[in-house]
Design a protein around this motif. Structure first.
Motif, PDB file in Angstrom:
ATOM      1  N   ARG A   1      11.365 -19.512  26.187  1.00 16.05           N
ATOM      2  CA  ARG A   1      10.689 -20.764  25.854  1.00 16.05           C
ATOM      3  C   ARG A   1      10.796 -21.731  27.024  1.00 16.05           C
ATOM      4  O   ARG A   1      11.740 -21.663  27.810  1.00 16.05           O
ATOM      5  CB  ARG A   1      11.322 -21.404  24.621  1.00 16.05           C
ATOM      6  N   THR A   2       9.850 -22.646  27.109  1.00 16.28           N
ATOM      7  CA  THR A   2       9.866 -23.674  28.139  1.00 16.28           C
ATOM      8  C   THR A   2      10.184 -25.003  27.486  1.00 16.28           C
ATOM      9  O   THR A   2       9.665 -25.315  26.413  1.00 16.28           O
ATOM     10  CB  THR A   2       8.510 -23.747  28.862  1.00 16.28           C
TER      11      THR A   2
ATOM     12  N   THR B   1      14.374 -33.486  29.852  1.00 16.15           N
ATOM     13  CA  THR B   1      14.701 -34.539  28.884  1.00 16.15           C
ATOM     14  C   THR B   1      14.962 -33.951  27.504  1.00 16.15           C
ATOM     15  O   THR B   1      15.950 -34.293  26.857  1.00 16.15           O
ATOM     16  CB  THR B   1      13.550 -35.565  28.808  1.00 16.15           C
ATOM     17  N   GLU B   2      14.093 -33.043  27.070  1.00 12.71           N
ATOM     18  CA  GLU B   2      14.294 -32.389  25.776  1.00 12.71           C
ATOM     19  C   GLU B   2      15.577 -31.568  25.775  1.00 12.71           C
ATOM     20  O   GLU B   2      16.319 -31.560  24.786  1.00 12.71           O
ATOM     21  CB  GLU B   2      13.108 -31.487  25.445  1.00 12.71           C
ATOM     22  N   ALA B   3      15.840 -30.864  26.867  1.00 12.33           N
ATOM     23  CA  ALA B   3      17.051 -30.054  26.958  1.00 12.33           C
ATOM     24  C   ALA B   3      18.297 -30.930  26.847  1.00 12.33           C
ATOM     25  O   ALA B   3      19.279 -30.548  26.205  1.00 12.33           O
ATOM     26  CB  ALA B   3      17.069 -29.276  28.269  1.00 12.33           C
ATOM     27  N   ASN B   4      18.243 -32.095  27.444  1.00 10.05           N
ATOM     28  CA  ASN B   4      19.368 -33.017  27.378  1.00 10.05           C
ATOM     29  C   ASN B   4      19.589 -33.502  25.943  1.00 10.05           C
ATOM     30  O   ASN B   4      20.715 -33.551  25.464  1.00 10.05           O
ATOM     31  CB  ASN B   4      19.118 -34.200  28.312  1.00 10.05           C
TER      32      ASN B   4
ATOM     33  N   ILE C   1      17.957 -20.701  31.480  1.00  9.30           N
ATOM     34  CA  ILE C   1      19.174 -20.578  30.682  1.00  9.30           C
ATOM     35  C   ILE C   1      19.046 -19.306  29.863  1.00  9.30           C
ATOM     36  O   ILE C   1      18.124 -19.173  29.054  1.00  9.30           O
ATOM     37  CB  ILE C   1      19.369 -21.789  29.750  1.00  9.30           C
ATOM     38  N   THR C   2      19.947 -18.360  30.095  1.00  7.30           N
ATOM     39  CA  THR C   2      19.919 -17.086  29.382  1.00  7.30           C
ATOM     40  C   THR C   2      21.324 -16.760  28.902  1.00  7.30           C
ATOM     41  O   THR C   2      22.303 -17.273  29.433  1.00  7.30           O
ATOM     42  CB  THR C   2      19.439 -15.941  30.296  1.00  7.30           C
TER      43      THR C   2
ATOM     44  N   GLU D   1      18.293 -16.157  22.681  1.00  5.71           N
ATOM     45  CA  GLU D   1      17.093 -16.849  23.165  1.00  5.71           C
ATOM     46  C   GLU D   1      17.263 -17.234  24.634  1.00  5.71           C
ATOM     47  O   GLU D   1      18.382 -17.423  25.116  1.00  5.71           O
ATOM     48  CB  GLU D   1      16.871 -18.110  22.323  1.00  5.71           C
ATOM     49  N   SER D   2      16.168 -17.368  25.367  1.00  5.69           N
ATOM     50  CA  SER D   2      16.185 -17.820  26.760  1.00  5.69           C
ATOM     51  C   SER D   2      15.264 -19.018  26.917  1.00  5.69           C
ATOM     52  O   SER D   2      14.253 -19.121  26.222  1.00  5.69           O
ATOM     53  CB  SER D   2      15.718 -16.705  27.695  1.00  5.69           C
TER      54      SER D   2
END
Length: 81
Positions: free
Chosen positions: A3-4, A8-11, A39-40, A25-26
């Protein structure tokens, strides 16, 4: 499946992403629309022992196929370069 997600969303969603990555999930994290990091799970992509042995044999075969070269004169100073 990969997924992409934006940086900001990852934070904001780190705990959820962490749990999903732990379950297989990656993610690709983007910044300003460009891929920045992947991130894997830690075990994803680690070769098996058989794959490592096969890679090592392939490397040895490739090195053996290279032409031999005479290094020329080696001096004591070469050891300090």
């Amino acid at each position: 499946m990969e997924r992409t997600i934006t940086a900001t969303e990852a934070n904001r969603e780190f705990s959820r992403i962490f749990r999903e990555v732990a379950s297989g999930e990656s993610y690709v994290v983007t910044a300003h629309g460009k891929p920045l990091v992947r991130i894997t799970p830690a075990t994803a992509g680690e070769p098996t022992d058989d794959e490592r042995v096969a890679r090592l044999h392939a490397l040895v075969d490739d090195l053996a196929a290279l032409p031999a070269r005479a290094p020329g004169r080696i001096t004591r100073e070469d050891g300090y370069a």
